[in-house]
Design a protein around this motif. Structure first.
Motif, mmCIF file in Angstrom:
data_model
loop_
_atom_site.group_PDB
_atom_site.id
_atom_site.type_symbol
_atom_site.label_atom_id
_atom_site.label_comp_id
_atom_site.label_asym_id
_atom_site.label_seq_id
_atom_site.Cartn_x
_atom_site.Cartn_y
_atom_site.Cartn_z
ATOM 1 N N GLU A 93 11.610 -10.961 -16.181
ATOM 2 C CA GLU A 93 12.055 -10.994 -17.586
ATOM 3 C C GLU A 93 11.752 -10.462 -18.839
ATOM 4 O O GLU A 93 11.780 -9.778 -19.663
ATOM 5 N N ILE A 94 10.104 -9.406 -18.399
ATOM 6 C CA ILE A 94 9.414 -9.175 -19.166
ATOM 7 C C ILE A 94 9.771 -8.168 -19.696
ATOM 8 O O ILE A 94 9.441 -7.579 -20.922
ATOM 9 N N ASP A 95 10.400 -6.846 -18.897
ATOM 10 C CA ASP A 95 11.148 -5.902 -18.881
ATOM 11 C C ASP A 95 12.091 -5.693 -20.179
ATOM 12 O O ASP A 95 12.662 -4.645 -21.159
ATOM 13 N N ALA A 96 12.827 -6.865 -20.464
ATOM 14 C CA ALA A 96 13.875 -6.843 -21.828
ATOM 15 C C ALA A 96 13.150 -7.368 -22.780
ATOM 16 O O ALA A 96 13.906 -7.225 -23.502
ATOM 17 N N LEU A 97 11.796 -7.885 -23.275
ATOM 18 C CA LEU A 97 11.606 -8.096 -24.259
ATOM 19 C C LEU A 97 10.644 -6.984 -24.487
ATOM 20 O O LEU A 97 10.272 -6.462 -24.835
ATOM 21 N N PRO A 98 11.038 -7.225 -26.733
ATOM 22 C CA PRO A 98 10.699 -5.885 -27.158
ATOM 23 C C PRO A 98 9.258 -6.043 -27.411
ATOM 24 O O PRO A 98 8.416 -6.991 -28.087
ATOM 25 N N MET A 99 8.031 -4.657 -27.369
ATOM 26 C CA MET A 99 7.061 -4.812 -26.668
ATOM 27 C C MET A 99 6.482 -3.364 -27.312
ATOM 28 O O MET A 99 7.080 -2.821 -27.502
ATOM 29 N N VAL A 100 5.709 -2.931 -27.829
ATOM 30 C CA VAL A 100 4.858 -2.061 -28.321
ATOM 31 C C VAL A 100 4.050 -1.301 -26.608
ATOM 32 O O VAL A 100 4.601 -1.629 -25.854
ATOM 33 N N PRO A 101 4.606 0.021 -26.725
ATOM 34 C CA PRO A 101 4.418 1.071 -25.997
ATOM 35 C C PRO A 101 2.773 0.860 -24.831
ATOM 36 O O PRO A 101 3.002 0.729 -23.614
ATOM 37 N N SER A 102 2.002 0.636 -25.569
ATOM 38 C CA SER A 102 0.439 -0.088 -25.435
ATOM 39 C C SER A 102 0.591 -0.921 -24.809
ATOM 40 O O SER A 102 -0.506 -1.570 -22.808
ATOM 41 N N ILE A 103 1.465 -2.393 -24.817
ATOM 42 C CA ILE A 103 1.842 -3.297 -24.435
ATOM 43 C C ILE A 103 1.784 -3.494 -23.035
ATOM 44 O O ILE A 103 2.087 -3.750 -21.771
ATOM 45 N N ARG A 104 3.100 -2.542 -22.801
ATOM 46 C CA ARG A 104 4.032 -2.331 -21.770
ATOM 47 C C ARG A 104 3.377 -1.470 -20.769
ATOM 48 O O ARG A 104 3.091 -2.180 -19.732
ATOM 49 N N LYS A 105 2.579 -1.083 -20.901
ATOM 50 C CA LYS A 105 1.478 -0.251 -20.732
ATOM 51 C C LYS A 105 1.011 -1.228 -19.559
ATOM 52 O O LYS A 105 0.873 -1.166 -18.421
ATOM 53 N N ARG A 106 -0.346 -1.806 -19.850
ATOM 54 C CA ARG A 106 -0.759 -2.721 -19.626
ATOM 55 C C ARG A 106 -0.468 -3.747 -18.420
ATOM 56 O O ARG A 106 -0.733 -3.844 -17.571
ATOM 57 N N LEU A 107 0.926 -4.196 -18.657
ATOM 58 C CA LEU A 107 1.758 -5.576 -18.133
ATOM 59 C C LEU A 107 2.041 -4.560 -16.909
ATOM 60 O O LEU A 107 2.565 -4.802 -15.406
ATOM 61 N N ASN A 108 3.189 -2.929 -16.535
ATOM 62 C CA ASN A 108 2.610 -2.124 -15.720
ATOM 63 C C ASN A 108 1.655 -2.052 -14.763
ATOM 64 O O ASN A 108 2.088 -1.941 -13.739
ATOM 65 N N ASP A 109 1.039 -1.757 -15.879
ATOM 66 C CA ASP A 109 -0.514 -1.307 -14.657
ATOM 67 C C ASP A 109 -0.772 -3.082 -13.750
ATOM 68 O O ASP A 109 -1.308 -2.437 -12.854
ATOM 69 N N TRP A 110 -0.762 -4.101 -14.307
ATOM 70 C CA TRP A 110 -0.978 -5.077 -13.821
ATOM 71 C C TRP A 110 0.268 -5.560 -12.554
ATOM 72 O O TRP A 110 0.114 -5.967 -11.265
ATOM 73 N N CYS A 111 1.938 -5.358 -13.186
ATOM 74 C CA CYS A 111 2.849 -5.315 -11.791
ATOM 75 C C CYS A 111 2.579 -4.422 -10.837
ATOM 76 O O CYS A 111 2.966 -4.226 -9.536
ATOM 77 N N ASN A 112 1.644 -2.882 -10.304
ATOM 78 C CA ASN A 112 1.410 -2.091 -10.152
ATOM 79 C C ASN A 112 -0.185 -2.323 -9.103
ATOM 80 O O ASN A 112 0.133 -1.401 -8.332
ATOM 81 N N GLY A 113 -0.697 -2.919 -9.846
ATOM 82 C CA GLY A 113 -1.565 -3.751 -8.943
ATOM 83 C C GLY A 113 -2.994 -2.788 -9.542
ATOM 84 O O GLY A 113 -3.748 -2.437 -8.666
ATOM 85 N N ASN A 114 -2.535 -1.645 -10.287
ATOM 86 C CA ASN A 114 -3.430 -1.234 -10.630
ATOM 87 C C ASN A 114 -4.503 -1.988 -12.423
ATOM 88 O O ASN A 114 -4.785 -1.496 -13.409
ATOM 89 N N MET A 115 -5.417 -2.846 -11.639
ATOM 90 C CA MET A 115 -6.259 -3.467 -12.226
ATOM 91 C C MET A 115 -7.695 -3.474 -11.578
ATOM 92 O O MET A 115 -7.213 -4.229 -11.185
ATOM 93 N N PRO A 116 -9.037 -3.877 -13.127
ATOM 94 C CA PRO A 116 -8.567 -3.882 -14.286
ATOM 95 C C PRO A 116 -8.432 -2.365 -14.717
ATOM 96 O O PRO A 116 -8.101 -1.526 -13.872
ATOM 97 N N ALA A 117 -7.528 -2.611 -15.363
ATOM 98 C CA ALA A 117 -7.247 -1.319 -15.998
ATOM 99 C C ALA A 117 -8.283 -0.888 -18.299
ATOM 100 O O ALA A 117 -7.567 -2.068 -18.459
ATOM 101 N N THR A 118 -8.750 -0.622 -18.048
ATOM 102 C CA THR A 118 -8.838 -0.082 -19.695
ATOM 103 C C THR A 118 -8.154 1.492 -20.153
ATOM 104 O O THR A 118 -7.518 2.046 -19.319
ATOM 105 N N ARG A 119 -7.865 0.735 -21.154
ATOM 106 C CA ARG A 119 -6.881 1.436 -21.960
ATOM 107 C C ARG A 119 -7.619 1.538 -23.648
ATOM 108 O O ARG A 119 -7.828 1.285 -24.436
#
Length: 119
Positions: A93-119
């Motif tokens: 459901e997350i892709d359809a939600l309005p959010m700023v690019p920096s938050i979307r990057k963090r969620l994409n990192d999590w979805c892709n297994g790239n955790m922990p991620a620091t930005r």
């Protein structure tokens, strides 16, 4: 006043402050992700907050996440003064939600297994 995040924007105004902060991807036993709808920009975001003096980045992420998780009242999450809504979302459901690019990057990192991620 609404908040605007500038990222790779050549027309962004010069920075006039630095506010260290942390956010965390909080997932329940069903795999749903906790998000808050921010009052200042009406966008969905991860639980997060400003670091306190002497606090590490990981400690800040844990503290702000516990604040959101400690808010359930009668089986429901409660909003804070900084949010208008707090909900659990299925990852699909997350892709359809309005959010700023920096938050979307963090969620994409999590979805892709790239955790922990620091930005």
């Amino acid at each position: 006043m609404s908040r605007r995040d500038y990222e790779n924007d050549p027309h962004a105004p010069a920075a006039n402050s630095l506010v260290p902060a942390a956010s965390a991807v909080v997932v329940d036993d069903s795999g749903r992700v906790l998000l808050q709808r921010r009052r200042d920009n009406d966008m969905w975001a991860l639980p997060g907050g400003v670091m306190e003096i002497g606090e590490s980045l990981p400690d800040c992420a844990v503290r702000v996440s516990i604040c959101f998780l400690a808010r359930p009242l009668g089986g429901r999450l409660a909003v804070s003064e900084e949010s208008t809504d707090v909900r659990w979302f299925e990852p699909g459901e997350i892709d359809a939600l309005p959010m700023v690019p920096s938050i979307r990057k963090r969620l994409n990192d999590w979805c892709n297994g790239n955790m922990p991620a620091t930005r």
